[in-house]
Design a protein around this motif. Structure first.
Motif, PDB file in Angstrom:
ATOM      1  N   LEU A   8      -2.177  14.985   2.512  1.00  0.00           N
ATOM      2  CA  LEU A   8      -3.170  15.976   2.117  1.00  0.00           C
ATOM      3  C   LEU A   8      -4.539  15.503   2.596  1.00  0.00           C
ATOM      4  O   LEU A   8      -5.097  14.530   2.068  1.00  0.00           O
ATOM      5  N   LEU A   9      -5.055  16.167   3.627  1.00  0.00           N
ATOM      6  CA  LEU A   9      -6.343  15.771   4.200  1.00  0.00           C
ATOM      7  C   LEU A   9      -7.468  16.369   3.355  1.00  0.00           C
ATOM      8  O   LEU A   9      -7.553  17.592   3.201  1.00  0.00           O
ATOM      9  N   LEU A  10      -8.303  15.503   2.794  1.00  0.00           N
ATOM     10  CA  LEU A  10      -9.391  15.975   1.924  1.00  0.00           C
ATOM     11  C   LEU A  10     -10.673  16.103   2.741  1.00  0.00           C
ATOM     12  O   LEU A  10     -11.127  15.130   3.348  1.00  0.00           O
ATOM     13  N   GLN A  11     -11.243  17.292   2.735  1.00  0.00           N
ATOM     14  CA  GLN A  11     -12.476  17.523   3.497  1.00  0.00           C
ATOM     15  C   GLN A  11     -13.379  18.429   2.673  1.00  0.00           C
ATOM     16  O   GLN A  11     -12.952  19.029   1.679  1.00  0.00           O
ATOM     17  N   MET A  12     -14.647  18.535   3.092  1.00  0.00           N
ATOM     18  CA  MET A  12     -15.609  19.315   2.317  1.00  0.00           C
ATOM     19  C   MET A  12     -15.408  20.825   2.476  1.00  0.00           C
ATOM     20  O   MET A  12     -15.523  21.577   1.530  1.00  0.00           O
ATOM     21  N   GLY A  13     -15.104  21.237   3.706  1.00  0.00           N
ATOM     22  CA  GLY A  13     -15.016  22.667   3.985  1.00  0.00           C
ATOM     23  C   GLY A  13     -16.380  23.236   4.295  1.00  0.00           C
ATOM     24  O   GLY A  13     -17.406  22.620   4.031  1.00  0.00           O
ATOM     25  N   GLY A  14     -16.358  24.397   4.908  1.00  0.00           N
ATOM     26  CA  GLY A  14     -17.610  25.068   5.235  1.00  0.00           C
ATOM     27  C   GLY A  14     -17.338  26.549   5.323  1.00  0.00           C
ATOM     28  O   GLY A  14     -16.170  26.964   5.441  1.00  0.00           O
ATOM     29  N   PRO A  15     -18.386  27.374   5.245  1.00  0.00           N
ATOM     30  CA  PRO A  15     -18.181  28.827   5.270  1.00  0.00           C
ATOM     31  C   PRO A  15     -17.513  29.299   6.553  1.00  0.00           C
ATOM     32  O   PRO A  15     -17.882  28.861   7.643  1.00  0.00           O
ATOM     33  N   ASP A  16     -16.510  30.196   6.411  1.00  0.00           N
ATOM     34  CA  ASP A  16     -15.798  30.693   7.592  1.00  0.00           C
ATOM     35  C   ASP A  16     -16.340  32.040   8.057  1.00  0.00           C
ATOM     36  O   ASP A  16     -15.740  32.692   8.912  1.00  0.00           O
ATOM     37  N   SER A  17     -17.469  32.458   7.478  1.00  0.00           N
ATOM     38  CA  SER A  17     -18.178  33.664   7.946  1.00  0.00           C
ATOM     39  C   SER A  17     -19.566  33.605   7.318  1.00  0.00           C
ATOM     40  O   SER A  17     -19.801  32.801   6.398  1.00  0.00           O
ATOM     41  N   ARG A 129     -18.933   8.750  -4.512  1.00  0.00           N
ATOM     42  CA  ARG A 129     -18.542   9.590  -5.649  1.00  0.00           C
ATOM     43  C   ARG A 129     -18.816  11.065  -5.316  1.00  0.00           C
ATOM     44  O   ARG A 129     -18.136  11.957  -5.782  1.00  0.00           O
ATOM     45  N   ALA A 130     -19.852  11.295  -4.468  1.00  0.00           N
ATOM     46  CA  ALA A 130     -20.267  12.671  -4.155  1.00  0.00           C
ATOM     47  C   ALA A 130     -19.273  13.396  -3.259  1.00  0.00           C
ATOM     48  O   ALA A 130     -19.221  14.623  -3.266  1.00  0.00           O
ATOM     49  N   THR A 131     -18.510  12.658  -2.483  1.00  0.00           N
ATOM     50  CA  THR A 131     -17.641  13.296  -1.487  1.00  0.00           C
ATOM     51  C   THR A 131     -16.161  13.049  -1.810  1.00  0.00           C
ATOM     52  O   THR A 131     -15.521  13.866  -2.461  1.00  0.00           O
ATOM     53  N   THR A 132     -15.669  11.862  -1.424  1.00  0.00           N
ATOM     54  CA  THR A 132     -14.265  11.529  -1.723  1.00  0.00           C
ATOM     55  C   THR A 132     -14.005  11.563  -3.225  1.00  0.00           C
ATOM     56  O   THR A 132     -12.977  12.089  -3.680  1.00  0.00           O
ATOM     57  N   GLY A 133     -14.943  11.000  -4.001  1.00  0.00           N
ATOM     58  CA  GLY A 133     -14.775  10.969  -5.463  1.00  0.00           C
ATOM     59  C   GLY A 133     -14.592  12.377  -6.006  1.00  0.00           C
ATOM     60  O   GLY A 133     -13.717  12.638  -6.832  1.00  0.00           O
TER      61      GLY A 133
END
Ligand SMILES: C=CC1=C(C)c2cc3[nH]c(cc4nc(cc5[nH]c(cc1n2)c(C)c5CCC(=O)O)C(CCC(=O)O)=C4C)c(C)c3C=C
Ligand SMILES: [Fe+2]
Ligand SMILES: [Fe+2]
Length: 319
Positions: A8-17, A129-133
């Motif tokens: 399971l790849l954990l990422q922040m994501g971003g708007p797709d539109s 803590r802000a990202t991976t956490g």
């Protein structure tokens, strides 16, 4: 039940539109792991106020890079490349913290395939803590709420993995080769900034970043380098010096050739494509830095995918 393991790849994501910018920002500013604004019960309300003011500028930035974040496509490509590298015992899934596919959607897809063993692999090389956490907290919350029994293990950083260091060094080497005289280039590592209070509370992010820079620079001789922090997003004290100040400082000292090296994120996103390429690029040129370049992001670089595969295999060998 399948004998396969899900990565399971954990990422922040971003708007797709462009329409997704506001709800994406609302998800981000509502998360108390990344930012605490006022008492918990008021945060959704304050987040709404902040986002209403911030969204028009952020939408314009996304418009300038093609109307959306490229993170979904780039992360899907990493997942596909990793799955091919790992072979038939593994399946890769993506969980975006603030957009789709969400952690819940990713776990539903894993369950649908009948897989019960999950290795959660953070795509942030440096733990914070802000990202991976935050992503791991979200994963644990969803797992608890779903009441489904998965066997889960975590890979929460890889800032010193030799293949990660080699992948970064390879991009720097390619970047340096583009200049007429590499001895005249200032290398500027630009890491994502973080409020100083995180570090004061024990977050290892800064020491992870510094170790990455040290290990990469062991591979280069006679190259002048600096570390600075980009993308502050609020009125508290953030890590210093800022990338902006460092560009001004180096320009004032006669720098004409600069290679900026984005750290903290492994894929292209708004902060490489807009903040570095467009904003710092035009500022640097105005200040007399005639040759301003950026190293390519790792994206699906074969060395980087090899690094991810090695992390997974090491974790797999533990059980
Ligand atoms: C609110 C405070 C923020 C902290 C702390 C923060 C830390 C942090 N972020 C990344 C990586 C990314 N950030 C991205 C977008 C983004 N981040 C913040 C705020 C904080 N980040 C905002 C408000 C946004 C949205 C854009 C904007 O409004 O400026 C992204 C995704 C971008 C995309 O392509 O869509 C990434 C990736 C790290 C590594 C980090 C601290 C270690
Ligand atoms: Fe940011
Ligand atoms: Fe951010």
């Amino acid at each position: 039940m399948s004998a396969k393991t899900a990565i399971l790849l954990l990422q922040m994501g971003g708007p797709d539109s462009l329409d997704a910018v506001e709800p994406f920002l609302l998800n981000l500013f509502a998360d108390r792991d990344i930012i605490k604004i006022g008492p918990a019960f008021l945060q959704p309300l304050i987040a709404r106020f902040i986002v209403r003011r911030r969204a028009p500028r952020v939408m314009e930035n996304y418009r300038q890079i093609g109307g959306k974040s490229p993170l979904r496509e780039l992360t899907d490509a990493q997942a596909k490349a990793l799955e091919e590298k790992l072979g038939p015992d593994y399946r890769c899934f993506v969980a975006m913290r603030y957009w789709h596919p969400s952690t819940l959607e990713a776990l539903a897809a894993i369950r649908k395939e009948g897989i019960s063993r999950v290795i959660a692999l953070s795509l942030y090389p440096h733990y914070s803590r802000a990202t991976t956490g935050s992503s791991i907290n979200e994963l644990n919350k969803v797992l608890q709420a779903a009441g489904v029994q998965f066997e889960v293990s975590y890979i929460d950083s890889f800032y010193n993995h030799p293949l990660y260091i080699q992948a970064l060094a390879e991009k720097i080497e390619t970047g340096l080769a583009g200049f007429a005289d590499r001895s005249q280039v200032e290398l500027l590592f630009s890491a994502h900034s973080l409020p100083q209070s995180f570090i004061d509370d024990g977050d290892p992010y800064l020491s992870h970043i510094e170790e990455t820079v040290r290990l990469v620079m062991e591979r280069f001789e006679k190259v002048s380098y600096h570390l600075a922090f980009q993308s502050r997003a609020g009125p508290v004290k953030w890590l210093e010096p800022s990338t902006d100040e460092m560009v001004k400082h180096l320009a004032a000292h006669g720098c004409k050739n600069m290679l900026m090296v984005p750290l903290s994120f492994v894929s292209d996103h708004i902060e490489t494509l807009h903040e570095i390429d467009i904003e710092y690029g035009s500022e640097a040129r105005q200040l007399g830095i005639t040759d301003f370049r950026r190293t390519e992001s790792l994206n699906s670089s074969p060395l980087f995918i090899e690094c991810l595969a090695d992390l997974v295999q090491q974790e797999g060998n533990k059980s």
